[in-house]
Design a protein around this motif. Sequence first.
Motif, PDB file in Angstrom:
ATOM      1  N   UNK A 277      -8.826 -45.077  17.756  1.00  0.00           N
ATOM      2  CA  UNK A 277      -9.869 -45.128  16.723  1.00  0.00           C
ATOM      3  C   UNK A 277      -9.852 -46.454  15.963  1.00  0.00           C
ATOM      4  N   UNK A 278      -9.101 -47.418  16.480  1.00  0.00           N
ATOM      5  CA  UNK A 278      -9.041 -48.755  15.875  1.00  0.00           C
ATOM      6  C   UNK A 278      -8.499 -48.716  14.447  1.00  0.00           C
ATOM      7  N   UNK A 279      -7.462 -47.912  14.260  1.00  0.00           N
ATOM      8  CA  UNK A 279      -6.850 -47.812  12.940  1.00  0.00           C
ATOM      9  C   UNK A 279      -6.263 -49.156  12.528  1.00  0.00           C
ATOM     10  N   UNK A 280      -6.330 -49.451  11.243  1.00  0.00           N
ATOM     11  CA  UNK A 280      -5.737 -50.688  10.733  1.00  0.00           C
ATOM     12  C   UNK A 280      -4.221 -50.607  10.807  1.00  0.00           C
ATOM     13  N   UNK A 281      -3.571 -51.767  10.699  1.00  0.00           N
ATOM     14  CA  UNK A 281      -2.116 -51.785  10.692  1.00  0.00           C
ATOM     15  C   UNK A 281      -1.568 -50.949   9.536  1.00  0.00           C
ATOM     16  N   UNK A 282      -2.229 -51.002   8.400  1.00  0.00           N
ATOM     17  CA  UNK A 282      -1.766 -50.239   7.241  1.00  0.00           C
ATOM     18  C   UNK A 282      -1.823 -48.737   7.523  1.00  0.00           C
ATOM     19  N   UNK A 283      -2.924 -48.278   8.105  1.00  0.00           N
ATOM     20  CA  UNK A 283      -3.054 -46.861   8.429  1.00  0.00           C
ATOM     21  C   UNK A 283      -2.035 -46.449   9.484  1.00  0.00           C
ATOM     22  N   UNK A 284      -1.841 -47.324  10.461  1.00  0.00           N
ATOM     23  CA  UNK A 284      -0.887 -47.005  11.517  1.00  0.00           C
ATOM     24  C   UNK A 284       0.536 -46.930  10.962  1.00  0.00           C
ATOM     25  N   UNK A 285       0.881 -47.842  10.093  1.00  0.00           N
ATOM     26  CA  UNK A 285       2.224 -47.848   9.501  1.00  0.00           C
ATOM     27  C   UNK A 285       2.478 -46.585   8.692  1.00  0.00           C
ATOM     28  N   UNK A 286       1.442 -46.058   8.056  1.00  0.00           N
ATOM     29  CA  UNK A 286       1.588 -44.808   7.305  1.00  0.00           C
ATOM     30  C   UNK A 286       1.920 -43.647   8.249  1.00  0.00           C
ATOM     31  N   UNK A 287       1.217 -43.589   9.378  1.00  0.00           N
ATOM     32  CA  UNK A 287       1.506 -42.553  10.372  1.00  0.00           C
ATOM     33  C   UNK A 287       2.916 -42.725  10.939  1.00  0.00           C
ATOM     34  N   UNK A 288       3.297 -43.966  11.182  1.00  0.00           N
ATOM     35  CA  UNK A 288       4.623 -44.263  11.718  1.00  0.00           C
ATOM     36  C   UNK A 288       5.719 -43.773  10.768  1.00  0.00           C
ATOM     37  N   UNK A 289       5.515 -43.966   9.492  1.00  0.00           N
ATOM     38  CA  UNK A 289       6.496 -43.503   8.504  1.00  0.00           C
ATOM     39  C   UNK A 289       6.639 -41.985   8.544  1.00  0.00           C
ATOM     40  N   UNK A 290       5.520 -41.279   8.688  1.00  0.00           N
ATOM     41  CA  UNK A 290       5.573 -39.818   8.803  1.00  0.00           C
ATOM     42  C   UNK A 290       6.348 -39.413  10.064  1.00  0.00           C
ATOM     43  N   UNK A 291       6.115 -40.133  11.148  1.00  0.00           N
ATOM     44  CA  UNK A 291       6.762 -39.795  12.421  1.00  0.00           C
ATOM     45  C   UNK A 291       8.268 -39.968  12.343  1.00  0.00           C
TER      46      UNK A 291
END
Length: 344
Positions: free
Chosen positions: A158-172
């Motif tokens: 979905x072409x998530x921004x780096x900031x959005x992706x990093x937030x998901x990564x932290x949850x993971x």
Amino acid sequence: MVRTMSLLRAMIRTARVMRHTPRLADGLTPAEAVLLDAPDDRLGPALVAAAVGEYEPAAKLLATTRESAEWENRDRYVVRLAAFARNREAWLGDWLAVSPHDADALVVKAELAVRRAWESPARPEMLREVGPLIDAAAEAEPGDPVPWRIALDHARGTHATHTAFESLWEHAVRRSSHHHGCHVAALKYLSAQWYGSHRECFDFAEKAAEDALPGSLVQALPVRAAFAQLLGGEARTSVQDDRIDAAADLAITLSREYGPGDPWPAEVRNLLAYVLVTRGRWDEALAQFRLIGPYATSFPWSSMTEDPLARFLQTRDGARIEVAAATPLRGRPGAAALPSAAGP
């Protein structure tokens, strides 16, 4: 003179191949016995049951992985069950009809929806529509990292921004700091093919491998970064080639920690064999093919062909021929190519 020398070299190569290639077949699983993406002993019965419309074995298997926090196994099983449901979904529908809020059924449903969306020409739009399914799976089992791995794959599409992706990564990583699937999803996002670069991809992979637990498949992340760079086909510097070779060396060390024919590291060994072949490290590649045994995997071969099993077998034969061709007529193949060197 040049033509004569070329002919002589060709004749010597042919003689070496004819002499040594048959012996180098020792210890290699016969082609007819090699299986593509063969399930392990736990997943196999669940897939057999699903084939006749029974969901209970799959439900029991995933419940066991969830209750015992077997997150790596859980992720693998979810991926395989969703792939099966891609064309035979009735058993999953029955499961959801009986247990619509079951965390195990929901995570398979989310994986299946994301997989289908990725295959669609309208991928971004479809991926955005399946977001709530991922949320439902994550809410059903808050400690499970697998929905967050699915979310990472979803975000890449979905072409998530780096900031959005990093937030998901932290949850993971909060749920499982060394989860292999989540690390692979992050590596893909950071690759040059998507939203990063070869350097960024390698930096992430090497740091993760350095921090990984002993025997963890996360140690093979650098060889995944190497594969991405090799597949890109761009011209490379000697420094980049050294980095690729170091990644392969690390993966070889990891491979030694598992026994021959172990299905758990099979994908890593398939990937490593490809990288070694591409780098012309034929003896070491053949040693990995021996360790792989019957367990060919779609990745990485499906990245180059629609017939990954055929590509696996062709590459394995090619490695055997190259080792034979490099062996003097009265010599013996290198130690790395011999069955006796294929142990853990």
